[in-house]
Motif scaffolding. Structure first.
Motif, short mmCIF file in Angstrom:
data_model
loop_
_atom_site.label_atom_id
_atom_site.label_comp_id
_atom_site.label_asym_id
_atom_site.label_seq_id
_atom_site.Cartn_x
_atom_site.Cartn_y
_atom_site.Cartn_z
N TYR A 151 0.85 -1.18 0.00
CA TYR A 151 0.00 0.00 0.00
C TYR A 151 0.89 1.24 0.00
O TYR A 151 1.83 1.34 0.79
CB TYR A 151 -0.91 0.01 1.23
N VAL A 152 0.59 2.16 -0.88
CA VAL A 152 1.37 3.39 -0.99
C VAL A 152 0.45 4.55 -0.63
O VAL A 152 -0.63 4.72 -1.23
CB VAL A 152 1.92 3.57 -2.42
N CYS A 153 0.83 5.33 0.37
CA CYS A 153 -0.07 6.35 0.89
C CYS A 153 0.70 7.56 1.37
O CYS A 153 1.89 7.49 1.66
CB CYS A 153 -0.90 5.78 2.04
N ARG A 154 -0.01 8.66 1.46
CA ARG A 154 0.60 9.89 1.95
C ARG A 154 0.60 9.96 3.47
O ARG A 154 1.49 10.54 4.07
CB ARG A 154 -0.16 11.09 1.37
N TRP A 155 -0.43 9.36 4.10
CA TRP A 155 -0.54 9.40 5.56
C TRP A 155 -0.60 7.99 6.10
O TRP A 155 -1.30 7.12 5.56
CB TRP A 155 -1.80 10.15 5.98
N LEU A 156 0.08 7.76 7.21
CA LEU A 156 0.09 6.46 7.86
C LEU A 156 -0.25 6.63 9.34
O LEU A 156 0.36 7.45 10.03
CB LEU A 156 1.47 5.80 7.73
#
Length: 438
Positions: A159-164
């Protein structure tokens, strides 16, 4: 524009992965999914993860929740004993935006709390990805995104995301101490953590040693008594035991009220005076009090005072025996620090839980590698760098987690407004490792 950005990002990630796989490991045939998420990825579907997802949904931001178990609130559903109730009044344990039903008692049962959480998830249409164990999460400086790798029945997904959001919380893994000779005792008796304990009915008529004198250890002892077992309680450290209610109200609620007007040391003194009047001198029962008061100790160390629900009365009558620390275990027997030896049929380890964040989060600035908690103390520990957040690590239970969930929802909302990326969850791109795909 959004569609083009999505395809470009997914295609680049898939190509990078395939090239790396072929170069370093040879060809592979198992599928790997690359999922570009323009909302946050939340790791953990317990109360903290649900609260954060709801606060985001309220702002029209959809998140992806990754949960290793097959249900929400797996600690509550799978690893708690049957007689468990909330230790605090329900209004201190509400998740954001939704109160408990009016017909619930002041201290809801385990099943009522699970019912509340399931209704909460339905209300906000929260649908976690179950069976997804996060193996690693690392910020990619080149992409300016987080890359979260999880493993499930269908293979590996990145999963590639800006917020974790790390929402695995304080109770991700049981703490299981090792004692000298434990394998000898296990050959003839039962040793289990409270995460595996369900009811005292499994131990009726047996002598059981409970290790740990926190809320769980005290309540398990009471449960064992009620089912006809003979429990003993190992008490090594000093502990504050307070009545669950005093002066006609909850001890916790009264404490919060007094702290608005009085210094913490004065409130602690008041609590201890009233507790001694109601419970008596606990030192006479082998339960020595710490030097610091209960609230001050909680603030400094996170150690929660025990709220008595009837265990002290059983200690006073001798139905529960208090023991010193364990020196070693033998076949059928336990040798204590004071040299006394006693036979037991089972040992229950009420030794708590720990964070597992260091095992999967690859960063060095927000979380401590030692204990898996944010290095910044409450209330500053909820936000890190590069879009990293923490919820459920305040050492203040569900009340603290809800506070952080609200902050995180607002912060991500404000951050997203500055971005051209959409606020929805973009679906997946499947990359297969075959010669034809290169």
């Amino acid at each position: 524009m959004d569609f083009c950005w999505k395809r470009e990002m997914e295609g680049k990630l898939a190509h990078d992965y395939l090239s790396s796989t072929k170069r370093h490991h040879g060809m592979m045939t198992s599928p790997r999914r690359v999922c570009v998420v323009t909302g946050p990825v939340i790791v953990g579907a317990g109360p903290s993860g649900l609260a954060t997802a709801a606060c985001l949904k309220e702002r029209n931001i959809t998140s992806v929740i990754l949960e290793r178990s097959n249900c929400i609130a797996s600690l509550w559903q799978l690893k708690t004993y049957d007689r468990l109730h909330l230790h605090l009044p329900k209004h201190f344990c509400e998740l954001p935006l939704v109160p408990f039903p009016d017909n619930f008692p002041t201290y809801p049962t385990k099943q009522q709390f699970i019912e509340y959480l399931e209704d909460y998830a339905r209300r906000f249409d929260i649908r976690p990805e179950f069976g997804q164990t996060v193996e690693s999460a690392e910020f990619d400086e080149n992409l300016g995104m987080w890359r979260v790798t999880s493993v499930g029945e269908e293979g590996t997904t990145e999963y590639v995301c800006r917020w974790l959001v790390a929402a695995t919380g304080e109770n991700a893994e049981p703490v299981v101490p090792r004692f000298e000779g434990m394998e000898k005792f296990e050959a003839t008796g039962v040793v289990k953590h409270t995460s595996q304990y369900k009811t005292g009915g499994d131990f009726a008529g047996k002598k059981v040693l409970v290790v740990g004198c926190g809320n769980s250890g005290m309540e398990v002892c009471l449960d064992l008594c009620n089912f006809g077992a003979e429990p003993s309680l190992v008490v090594r450290d000093a502990v504050h035991v307070l009545p669950r209610e005093m002066l006609g109200t909850s001890t916790f609620g009264l404490s919060m009220l007094l702290l608005k007007w009085l210094p913490i040391q004065l409130v602690d003194s008041f609590l201890l005076v009233v507790s001694r009047f109601i419970l008596g001198d606990t030192t006479l029962l082998g339960l020595n009090r710490p030097r610091l008061g209960p609230l001050e100790l909680k603030n400094l160390t996170g150690k929660t005072p025990v709220l008595d629900v009837g265990t002290l009365a059983k200690i006073k009558t001798g139905d529960i025996k208090v023991c010193s620390g364990i020196r070693r275990l033998k076949r059928h027997e336990v040798e204590f620090d004071n040299g006394r030896t006693e036979r037991f049929d089972a040992i229950i380890l009420a030794t708590g839980y720990k964070s597992n964040v260091p095992s999967w989060l690859k960063e060095n600035k927000m979380f401590s590698k030692k204990d898996g908690f944010p290095m910044q103390e409450f209330p500053e520990g909820w936000r890190g760098e590069c879009g990293l957040y923490a919820v459920g690590f305040t050492k203040r239970g569900i009340f603290g987690a809800s506070m952080d969930a609200k902050r995180i929802g607002q912060d991500i909302y404000e951050s997203s407004r500055k971005s051209d990326q959409p606020h929805r969850h973009i679906q997946v791109f499947m990359a297969r490792k075959s010669d034809s795909s290169l």
